[in-house]
Design an enzyme around this catalytic site. Structure first.
Site, PDB file in Angstrom:
ATOM      1  N   ASN A  18       0.875  -1.171   0.000  1.00 37.38           N
ATOM      2  CA  ASN A  18       0.000   0.000   0.000  1.00 37.38           C
ATOM      3  C   ASN A  18       0.919   1.229   0.000  1.00 37.38           C
ATOM      4  OD1 ASN A  18      -1.757   2.074   0.520  1.00 37.38           O
ATOM      5  ND2 ASN A  18      -2.715   1.130   2.304  1.00 37.38           N
TER       6      ASN A  18
ATOM      7  N   ARG B   4      -2.632  -2.001  -3.409  1.00 35.85           N
ATOM      8  CA  ARG B   4      -3.822  -1.193  -3.207  1.00 35.85           C
ATOM      9  C   ARG B   4      -3.744  -0.013  -4.176  1.00 35.85           C
ATOM     10  NH1 ARG B   4      -5.263   3.316   1.166  1.00 35.85           N
ATOM     11  NH2 ARG B   4      -7.457   3.466   0.652  1.00 35.85           N
TER      12      ARG B   4
ATOM     13  N   HIS C 124     -12.921   3.436   0.025  1.00 37.30           N
ATOM     14  CA  HIS C 124     -12.909   2.419   1.094  1.00 37.30           C
ATOM     15  C   HIS C 124     -13.620   1.147   0.626  1.00 37.30           C
ATOM     16  CE1 HIS C 124     -12.835   5.771   4.409  1.00 37.30           C
ATOM     17  NE2 HIS C 124     -11.596   5.352   4.189  1.00 37.30           N
TER      18      HIS C 124
ATOM     19  N   ARG D 142     -11.619  16.212   7.459  1.00 41.38           N
ATOM     20  CA  ARG D 142     -12.427  16.584   6.283  1.00 41.38           C
ATOM     21  C   ARG D 142     -13.856  16.926   6.704  1.00 41.38           C
ATOM     22  NH1 ARG D 142     -11.119  11.214   2.945  1.00 41.38           N
ATOM     23  NH2 ARG D 142      -9.269  10.910   4.214  1.00 41.38           N
TER      24      ARG D 142
ATOM     25  N   GLU E  79      -8.198  -4.891   5.076  1.00 41.17           N
ATOM     26  CA  GLU E  79      -8.068  -4.610   3.645  1.00 41.17           C
ATOM     27  C   GLU E  79      -6.904  -5.389   3.034  1.00 41.17           C
ATOM     28  OE1 GLU E  79      -8.420  -0.533   5.095  1.00 41.17           O
ATOM     29  OE2 GLU E  79      -9.165  -0.016   3.107  1.00 41.17           O
TER      30      GLU E  79
END
Ligand code: ADP
Length: 395
Positions: free
Chosen positions: A7, A91, A180, A241, A382
């Site tokens: 990743n 990823r 996601h 965010r 993940e």
């Protein structure tokens, strides 16, 4: 079969080595503060050994080489030679509108990743560089790209279309993509399994609450709607965010003298929990501690976070016309009984009843009403999902 999962981010590279014959990880770690003199490798293996050390990581090749040295190290290593690695899974954040699943990496797939730079300027470039570094270091090893956006491509047009002029949307590829996806897909499969059901037979609402937060409505294994949009800014309140705002607020700020870059930075990096609480942190543990200590702004940040979540859960219950389970995941979703409790206590109208003891203990099923929808806390993985996808495509 050993599969390496990479990743590659803008300032770090995370890696996990899996033994897929046993479905277990052997070693994992990350190289942080890449391209600085303070670059550091953090490593741990399945025997419980851990170490941290400074490394030279001026490039993705150098960073991944440092990881490889650790994997083969006499003391902390888990493999004798890199030759046992038979596949590498990467990823990749954005695959655009055409990518509907994981793909074996080819020149064409690399071009697809390049083509999405415009819509994922922070994420796709490091993902791409990680792939090129592995091609250089492992020229013979087949590689697979697992896209965060792919799972969401099962969404219907009514959910992914913004109500702006169709020609403008088409010209600039403006539509809901969702992010996601690998995590939502993983917890949907794991959650359905824990319920003893097939994912194709259930309606789920999956809530990923980490530093970034998103929620997805899943109907029989297909995405019905998701909160993140053309970028990962839309939807829930996050660590830094804003999530949803009136789009005219952007125009207002631009007319007030902020540049597009200023507003971009403000909404992505200094809003959310960080911007609301004003305690110099957007980390949920810090926000909860400050709120409990009597900080009114931190308390408001917490309330705004939970309120937005409740609104989305209600909306997705409507989109799905009822649901079988609400699944929490991510650092907050997996660990914070407090946040799960604050959200679920207002969902009794849906027949969802939280079991306080199970919720405190972070059990997988945390509700008690057998007849109503279940609430669940399912740890995401993940990396394992990427390793499984890599195996599937290489077999
Ligand atoms: P990322 O999105 O970067 O992968 P994580 O999924 O690890 O991050 O989530 C990080 C968030 O999880 C942080 O806001 C952190 O405060 C929060 N978190 C972790 N443990 C707890 C806990 N016990 N209670 C509340 N929040 C927690």
């Amino acid at each position: 079969m050993k599969i390496l999962v990479i990743n590659a981010g803008s300032s770090s590279v995370k890696f996990t080595l899996f033994d897929m014959d046993q479905d277990v990880w052997l070693a994992k770690g990350q190289i942080e503060r890449m391209k600085t003199p303070a670059a550091i490798l953090k490593y741990s293996n399945h025997r419980g050994q851990k170490f941290e050390k400074n490394v030279v990581a001026n490039s993705y090749e150098a960073a991944i080489s440092a990881a490889c040295l650790a994997l083969c190290d006499n003391e902390h290593g888990v493999i004798g030679s890199l030759d046992v690695i038979k596949g590498i899974g990467h990823r990749v954040v954005h695959g655009g509108a055409e990518v509907t699943g994981s793909l074996r990496i080819s020149e064409e797939v690399k071009q697809t990743i390049l083509d999405c730079y415009e819509v994922a300027p922070l994420h796709n470039p490091p993902n791409y560089e990680g792939i090129e570094a592995c091609e250089f270091l492992f020229p013979e090893v087949p590689m697979v790209a697992v896209f965060d956006t792919a799972f969401h491509q099962t969404m219907p047009a009514a959910s992914y279309t913004y109500a702006i002029p169709a020609n403008v949307a088409a010209q600039h590829k403006l539509r809901r993509y969702g992010f996601h996806g690998t995590s939502h897909n993983y917890v949907a499969l794991a959650g359905a399994k824990a319920l003893g059901r097939d994912v194709k037979d259930v309606k789920l609402i999956t809530v990923h609450l980490g530093n970034g937060c998103s929620i997805t409505a899943i109907n029989q294994g297909r995405v019905a709607d998701t909160s993140m949009g053309v970028t990962p800014l839309e939807g829930l309140v996050m660590g830094t965010r804003s999530g949803d705002i009136d789009p005219a607020l952007v125009l207002f700020l631009c007319r007030a003298g902020y540049s597009a870059e200023d507003v971009d930075k403000m909404l992505n990096k200094s809003s959310g929990l960080l911007g609301l609480a004003g305690i110099g942190s957007g980390d949920m543990r810090d926000i909860i501690a400050a709120a409990d200590g009597g900080n009114a702004a931190a308390k408001l940040a917490l309330d705004v976070f939970v309120h937005r979540l409740q609104k989305y859960i209600g909306a997705y219950a409507a989109v799905l016309n009822g649901f079988d389970a609400l699944i929490f995941t991510g650092g907050i979703g997996e660990n914070s009984g407090r946040i799960r409790g604050m959200v679920c206590e207002k969902l009794t109208y849906l027949g969802l009843e939280l079991d306080a003891a199970k919720n405190r203990a972070n059990e997988i099923i945390i509700s008690r009403n057998a007849a109503g929808p279940k609430a669940m806390a399912v740890p995401t993985n993940e990396e394992l999902m990427i390793a499984r996808e890599t195996m599937r495509l290489l077999s």
